[in-house]
Design an enzyme around this catalytic site. Sequence first.
Site, mmCIF file in Angstrom:
data_model
loop_
_atom_site.group_PDB
_atom_site.id
_atom_site.type_symbol
_atom_site.label_atom_id
_atom_site.label_comp_id
_atom_site.label_asym_id
_atom_site.label_seq_id
_atom_site.Cartn_x
_atom_site.Cartn_y
_atom_site.Cartn_z
ATOM 1 N N PRO A 10 0.790 -1.233 0.000
ATOM 2 C CA PRO A 10 0.000 0.000 0.000
ATOM 3 C C PRO A 10 0.824 1.286 0.000
ATOM 4 C CG PRO A 10 -0.098 -1.092 2.137
ATOM 5 C CD PRO A 10 0.554 -2.057 1.189
ATOM 6 N N ASN A 11 0.268 2.245 -0.695
ATOM 7 C CA ASN A 11 0.783 3.622 -0.805
ATOM 8 C C ASN A 11 2.013 3.751 -1.695
ATOM 9 O OD1 ASN A 11 -1.213 4.737 1.022
ATOM 10 N ND2 ASN A 11 -0.099 3.688 2.652
ATOM 11 N N ARG A 18 4.793 11.075 -2.583
ATOM 12 C CA ARG A 18 4.685 10.658 -1.174
ATOM 13 C C ARG A 18 6.034 10.856 -0.465
ATOM 14 N NH1 ARG A 18 4.657 4.467 1.023
ATOM 15 N NH2 ARG A 18 4.287 4.983 3.195
ATOM 16 N N TYR A 23 11.284 8.721 0.612
ATOM 17 C CA TYR A 23 11.197 7.647 -0.378
ATOM 18 C C TYR A 23 11.814 7.981 -1.740
ATOM 19 C CZ TYR A 23 8.041 5.673 3.072
ATOM 20 O OH TYR A 23 7.519 5.171 4.241
ATOM 21 N N ASN A 74 8.070 -5.729 -1.533
ATOM 22 C CA ASN A 74 8.003 -4.587 -0.614
ATOM 23 C C ASN A 74 6.580 -4.552 -0.049
ATOM 24 O OD1 ASN A 74 7.979 -2.233 0.805
ATOM 25 N ND2 ASN A 74 8.905 -0.977 -0.800
ATOM 26 N N ALA A 77 3.554 -0.882 4.540
ATOM 27 C CA ALA A 77 3.116 -0.880 5.942
ATOM 28 C C ALA A 77 2.718 -2.274 6.437
ATOM 29 C CB ALA A 77 1.949 0.088 6.119
ATOM 30 N N GLU A 98 12.948 -9.446 0.663
ATOM 31 C CA GLU A 98 12.181 -8.308 1.190
ATOM 32 C C GLU A 98 12.943 -7.031 0.858
ATOM 33 O OE1 GLU A 98 12.011 -8.413 5.454
ATOM 34 O OE2 GLU A 98 10.831 -6.570 5.600
ATOM 35 N N HIS A 100 12.923 -2.582 0.996
ATOM 36 C CA HIS A 100 12.365 -1.301 1.418
ATOM 37 C C HIS A 100 13.206 -0.194 0.808
ATOM 38 C CE1 HIS A 100 9.739 -3.302 4.242
ATOM 39 N NE2 HIS A 100 10.773 -4.050 4.591
ATOM 40 N N ARG A 107 14.036 4.509 11.471
ATOM 41 C CA ARG A 107 12.838 5.339 11.550
ATOM 42 C C ARG A 107 12.058 5.056 12.844
ATOM 43 N NH1 ARG A 107 9.769 4.784 6.118
ATOM 44 N NH2 ARG A 107 8.731 6.647 6.944
HETATM 45 C C1 DQA Z 1 8.541 1.015 3.157
HETATM 46 C C2 DQA Z 1 8.779 1.226 4.657
HETATM 47 C C3 DQA Z 1 7.504 1.008 5.441
HETATM 48 O O1 DQA Z 1 7.740 1.258 6.817
HETATM 49 C C4 DQA Z 1 6.423 1.961 4.971
HETATM 50 O O2 DQA Z 1 5.198 1.688 5.644
HETATM 51 C C5 DQA Z 1 6.235 1.965 3.501
HETATM 52 C C6 DQA Z 1 7.408 1.874 2.645
HETATM 53 C C7 DQA Z 1 9.795 1.356 2.331
HETATM 54 O O3 DQA Z 1 9.854 0.939 1.177
HETATM 55 O O4 DQA Z 1 10.681 2.069 2.808
HETATM 56 O O5 DQA Z 1 5.128 2.145 3.013
HETATM 57 O O6 DQA Z 1 8.239 -0.363 2.938
#
Ligand code: DQA
Length: 142
Positions: A10-11, A18, A23, A74, A77, A98, A100, A107
């Site tokens: 998500p997002n 964003r 990011y 990825n 959240a 995995e 990120h 963080r």
């Molecule tokens: C994320 C890190 C997560 O904590 C966050 O909720 C994201 C993006 C990253 O790619 O840095 O949505 O996965």
Amino acid sequence: MRKVMVLNGPNLDKLGTREPDVYGALTLSDIEQLCHEFGAANDMEIDFRQSNDESVLIGWLHEAAENKTPLVFNPAAFTHYSVAIRDAAAMCSAPIIEVHLSNPIKREEFRHTSLISGIAHGTISGFGANSYLLALRALLNL
Ligand code: DQA
């Protein structure tokens, strides 16, 4: 040609606008393009997807499990709280990397827990879009 699924939670569809200080400025389609370029150069077919919906992601993980497709994942959240995503990912016998963009450990404390890391082959965090390319490279060598 080896097939790899690149799944995004998500997002991540909002990358570019964003929190660019966290990011980066690239959009998800820029990252997709970079992954396709890496795939083309390395005999890898990239199946790149994003959803804001947990159940859609679970369906894709079931598909990856059935087809034994390696994953770059990825979970965004969902990383930090979705037991359902972890359980679905645990069914995958091919490697999961995995990824990120940011480094969650640097963080807020709620980002320090990953439910995915324990079932992933490895985790790559903190390199922006390059995290995805490093993960694809890691899969090449497995
Ligand atoms: C994320 C890190 C997560 O904590 C966050 O909720 C994201 C993006 C990253 O790619 O840095 O949505 O996965």
